[in-house]
Design a protein around this motif. Sequence first.
Motif, PDB file in Angstrom:
ATOM      1  N   ALA A  65       0.837  -1.201   0.000  1.00  0.00           N
ATOM      2  CA  ALA A  65       0.000   0.000   0.000  1.00  0.00           C
ATOM      3  C   ALA A  65       0.867   1.244   0.000  1.00  0.00           C
ATOM      4  CB  ALA A  65      -0.927  -0.010   1.215  1.00  0.00           C
ATOM      5  N   MET A  66       1.989   1.209   0.726  1.00  0.00           N
ATOM      6  CA  MET A  66       2.887   2.363   0.759  1.00  0.00           C
ATOM      7  C   MET A  66       3.471   2.616  -0.623  1.00  0.00           C
ATOM      8  SD  MET A  66       6.138   3.271   3.179  1.00  0.00           S
ATOM      9  CE  MET A  66       5.337   3.150   4.743  1.00  0.00           C
ATOM     10  N   ASN A  67       3.776   1.543  -1.354  1.00  0.00           N
ATOM     11  CA  ASN A  67       4.288   1.709  -2.711  1.00  0.00           C
ATOM     12  C   ASN A  67       3.250   2.314  -3.643  1.00  0.00           C
ATOM     13  OD1 ASN A  67       6.854   0.804  -2.264  1.00  0.00           O
ATOM     14  ND2 ASN A  67       6.422  -1.313  -2.825  1.00  0.00           N
ATOM     15  N   LEU A  68       1.984   2.088  -3.307  1.00  0.00           N
ATOM     16  CA  LEU A  68       0.908   2.647  -4.123  1.00  0.00           C
ATOM     17  C   LEU A  68       0.545   4.060  -3.700  1.00  0.00           C
ATOM     18  CD1 LEU A  68      -1.386  -0.497  -4.258  1.00  0.00           C
ATOM     19  CD2 LEU A  68      -0.529   0.684  -6.247  1.00  0.00           C
ATOM     20  N   GLY A  69       1.092   4.519  -2.577  1.00  0.00           N
ATOM     21  CA  GLY A  69       0.759   5.860  -2.095  1.00  0.00           C
ATOM     22  C   GLY A  69      -0.595   5.908  -1.401  1.00  0.00           C
ATOM     23  N   VAL A  70      -0.925   4.822  -0.721  1.00  0.00           N
ATOM     24  CA  VAL A  70      -2.215   4.734  -0.031  1.00  0.00           C
ATOM     25  C   VAL A  70      -2.138   5.448   1.317  1.00  0.00           C
ATOM     26  CG1 VAL A  70      -3.751   3.077   1.113  1.00  0.00           C
ATOM     27  CG2 VAL A  70      -2.877   2.595  -1.163  1.00  0.00           C
ATOM     28  N   TYR A  71      -3.187   6.248   1.651  1.00  0.00           N
ATOM     29  CA  TYR A  71      -3.243   6.910   2.951  1.00  0.00           C
ATOM     30  C   TYR A  71      -3.983   6.077   3.969  1.00  0.00           C
ATOM     31  CZ  TYR A  71      -2.400  11.027   0.102  1.00  0.00           C
ATOM     32  OH  TYR A  71      -1.881  11.921  -0.774  1.00  0.00           O
ATOM     33  N   GLY A  72      -4.955   5.322   3.511  1.00  0.00           N
ATOM     34  CA  GLY A  72      -5.780   4.543   4.417  1.00  0.00           C
ATOM     35  C   GLY A  72      -6.836   3.825   3.615  1.00  0.00           C
ATOM     36  N   ALA A  73      -7.808   3.262   4.335  1.00  0.00           N
ATOM     37  CA  ALA A  73      -8.862   2.532   3.632  1.00  0.00           C
ATOM     38  C   ALA A  73     -10.154   3.323   3.740  1.00  0.00           C
ATOM     39  CB  ALA A  73      -9.023   1.149   4.234  1.00  0.00           C
ATOM     40  N   PRO A  74     -11.081   3.268   2.792  1.00  0.00           N
ATOM     41  CA  PRO A  74     -10.928   2.606   1.511  1.00  0.00           C
ATOM     42  C   PRO A  74     -10.343   3.508   0.429  1.00  0.00           C
ATOM     43  CG  PRO A  74     -13.191   3.353   1.762  1.00  0.00           C
ATOM     44  CD  PRO A  74     -12.436   3.820   2.981  1.00  0.00           C
ATOM     45  N   GLU A  75      -9.678   2.911  -0.509  1.00  0.00           N
ATOM     46  CA  GLU A  75      -9.222   3.619  -1.699  1.00  0.00           C
ATOM     47  C   GLU A  75      -9.436   2.684  -2.883  1.00  0.00           C
ATOM     48  OE1 GLU A  75      -5.297   5.291  -1.628  1.00  0.00           O
ATOM     49  OE2 GLU A  75      -5.661   6.363   0.242  1.00  0.00           O
ATOM     50  N   THR A  76      -9.693   3.244  -4.034  1.00  0.00           N
ATOM     51  CA  THR A  76      -9.907   2.410  -5.223  1.00  0.00           C
ATOM     52  C   THR A  76      -9.085   2.936  -6.377  1.00  0.00           C
ATOM     53  OG1 THR A  76     -12.179   2.061  -4.470  1.00  0.00           O
ATOM     54  CG2 THR A  76     -11.672   1.386  -6.712  1.00  0.00           C
ATOM     55  N   PHE A  77      -8.300   2.041  -6.979  1.00  0.00           N
ATOM     56  CA  PHE A  77      -7.468   2.396  -8.125  1.00  0.00           C
ATOM     57  C   PHE A  77      -8.086   1.843  -9.395  1.00  0.00           C
ATOM     58  CE2 PHE A  77      -3.563   3.965  -6.159  1.00  0.00           C
ATOM     59  CZ  PHE A  77      -3.725   3.543  -4.852  1.00  0.00           C
ATOM     60  N   LEU A  78      -8.043   2.644 -10.463  1.00  0.00           N
ATOM     61  CA  LEU A  78      -8.488   2.170 -11.776  1.00  0.00           C
ATOM     62  C   LEU A  78      -7.240   1.857 -12.588  1.00  0.00           C
ATOM     63  CD1 LEU A  78     -10.721   1.738 -13.914  1.00  0.00           C
ATOM     64  CD2 LEU A  78     -10.487   4.140 -14.511  1.00  0.00           C
ATOM     65  N   ILE A  79      -7.139   0.622 -13.062  1.00  0.00           N
ATOM     66  CA  ILE A  79      -5.929   0.188 -13.773  1.00  0.00           C
ATOM     67  C   ILE A  79      -6.301  -0.265 -15.170  1.00  0.00           C
ATOM     68  CG2 ILE A  79      -4.015  -1.452 -13.669  1.00  0.00           C
ATOM     69  CD1 ILE A  79      -4.687  -1.542 -10.600  1.00  0.00           C
ATOM     70  N   ASP A  80      -5.520   0.186 -16.148  1.00  0.00           N
ATOM     71  CA  ASP A  80      -5.881  -0.164 -17.535  1.00  0.00           C
ATOM     72  C   ASP A  80      -5.261  -1.493 -17.968  1.00  0.00           C
ATOM     73  OD1 ASP A  80      -3.698   2.204 -19.293  1.00  0.00           O
ATOM     74  OD2 ASP A  80      -3.265   0.274 -18.393  1.00  0.00           O
ATOM     75  N   GLN A  81      -5.460  -1.815 -19.258  1.00  0.00           N
ATOM     76  CA  GLN A  81      -5.058  -3.124 -19.772  1.00  0.00           C
ATOM     77  C   GLN A  81      -3.553  -3.346 -19.697  1.00  0.00           C
ATOM     78  OE1 GLN A  81      -6.641  -0.686 -21.418  1.00  0.00           O
ATOM     79  NE2 GLN A  81      -8.251  -1.459 -22.776  1.00  0.00           N
ATOM     80  N   ASN A  82      -2.793  -2.226 -19.681  1.00  0.00           N
ATOM     81  CA  ASN A  82      -1.339  -2.348 -19.646  1.00  0.00           C
ATOM     82  C   ASN A  82      -0.774  -2.274 -18.233  1.00  0.00           C
ATOM     83  OD1 ASN A  82      -1.233  -2.354 -22.517  1.00  0.00           O
ATOM     84  ND2 ASN A  82      -1.566  -0.135 -22.472  1.00  0.00           N
ATOM     85  N   GLY A  83      -1.669  -2.278 -17.242  1.00  0.00           N
ATOM     86  CA  GLY A  83      -1.199  -2.208 -15.867  1.00  0.00           C
ATOM     87  C   GLY A  83      -0.820  -0.808 -15.422  1.00  0.00           C
ATOM     88  N   ILE A  84      -1.334   0.209 -16.116  1.00  0.00           N
ATOM     89  CA  ILE A  84      -1.030   1.594 -15.737  1.00  0.00           C
ATOM     90  C   ILE A  84      -2.152   2.115 -14.831  1.00  0.00           C
ATOM     91  CG2 ILE A  84      -0.568   3.927 -16.630  1.00  0.00           C
ATOM     92  CD1 ILE A  84       1.426   2.082 -17.771  1.00  0.00           C
ATOM     93  N   ILE A  85      -1.750   2.817 -13.781  1.00  0.00           N
ATOM     94  CA  ILE A  85      -2.742   3.422 -12.868  1.00  0.00           C
ATOM     95  C   ILE A  85      -3.339   4.641 -13.565  1.00  0.00           C
ATOM     96  CG2 ILE A  85      -3.053   4.590 -10.649  1.00  0.00           C
ATOM     97  CD1 ILE A  85      -0.616   3.030  -9.641  1.00  0.00           C
ATOM     98  N   ARG A  86      -4.642   4.645 -13.710  1.00  0.00           N
ATOM     99  CA  ARG A  86      -5.267   5.759 -14.431  1.00  0.00           C
ATOM    100  C   ARG A  86      -6.025   6.701 -13.504  1.00  0.00           C
ATOM    101  NH1 ARG A  86      -5.180   4.616 -19.937  1.00  0.00           N
ATOM    102  NH2 ARG A  86      -6.091   6.672 -20.158  1.00  0.00           N
TER     103      ARG A  86
END
Lengths: 176, 133
Positions: free
Chosen positions: A128-149
């Motif tokens: 979560a720290m690598n993703l830059g998460v502050y806490g829960a809940p959080e939702t990431f949208l990821i595309d077909q190439n694995g890029i965080i959008r």
Amino acid sequence: MKPVHWRLVPFFAFIVLIVLFCRGLALDPRHLPSVQLGKPIPDFTLPGLMNASFSSTALKGKISLLNVWASWCMACADEQVVLMQLADKGISIYGLNYKDNTQNAMQWLQEWGNPYQQIGEDNEGKIAMNLGVYGAPETFLIDQNGIIRYRHVGPLTMGIWEKEFEPLIHAMEHTG
Amino acid sequence: MNLKVSKSFIICLFILLLPFQWVHATRVIYSFSTLKQEAQFNHLMKELRCLVCQNQDLADSNASLARDLRAQVYTMVRDGNSDHEIMQYLTSRYGDFILFKPPLKSTTSLLWLSPLIFLGIGLGIFWRKFRGS
């Protein structure tokens, strides 16, 4: 053209400042945009809650959501209804179980439903720290190439889904 | 009688102090092998913002994320990383907002320079008025 009288400069500066202040005060510093938009999701392999393991490679090849959740997080229960609806619609949702324990997590899923394809257990919050998460809940949208959008902080609602996520997904489906 | 009063007083005192027997420190104490590392760690703790309680620095905040970040910074300081490397690690994950002092970049140049610009405008107006235009 008649030149603007120099005495009006402070007045215009004031107007500009008022606009900037109103804009700034309307922003919520708790909902910071992710600095990782446009970057690939960091590689990871975690112990799985449903399978033996969950790795970041599962997130490539299709548009998916990565939802950070925990059994101790009250707001996660609120958004579970929305996630179940999205799962029914065919959206691939993956879970990151944040700083939780296996038993509580399994019990929580029994109670609130399980919309996830796979769930990774991030007991120490390192991924979560690598993703830059502050806490829960959080939702990431990821595309077909694995890029965080996109990254949404706080419980996901249908309103936010339609306003922020759907347009991006339509764009991704047409170009990807 | 005096004896009776003091006895009940002691009993009351004992009951009131009872909860304090279970108080224990919940903060991790970080120890370093060199004074330089300790100074670096303490310096960074004051420079980094807690993103949950956003007006507190990492030294003060009790938020869960702050605890994790302290542990991360501790590991990096102990491994000999420089301030720049540690800040780079954190800002690439959490953005510039984690630093109390925003770095001078093209996007923040207006933030840093605007006081000077306004001073310049003010002086300019002052100058024109007193030169009599």
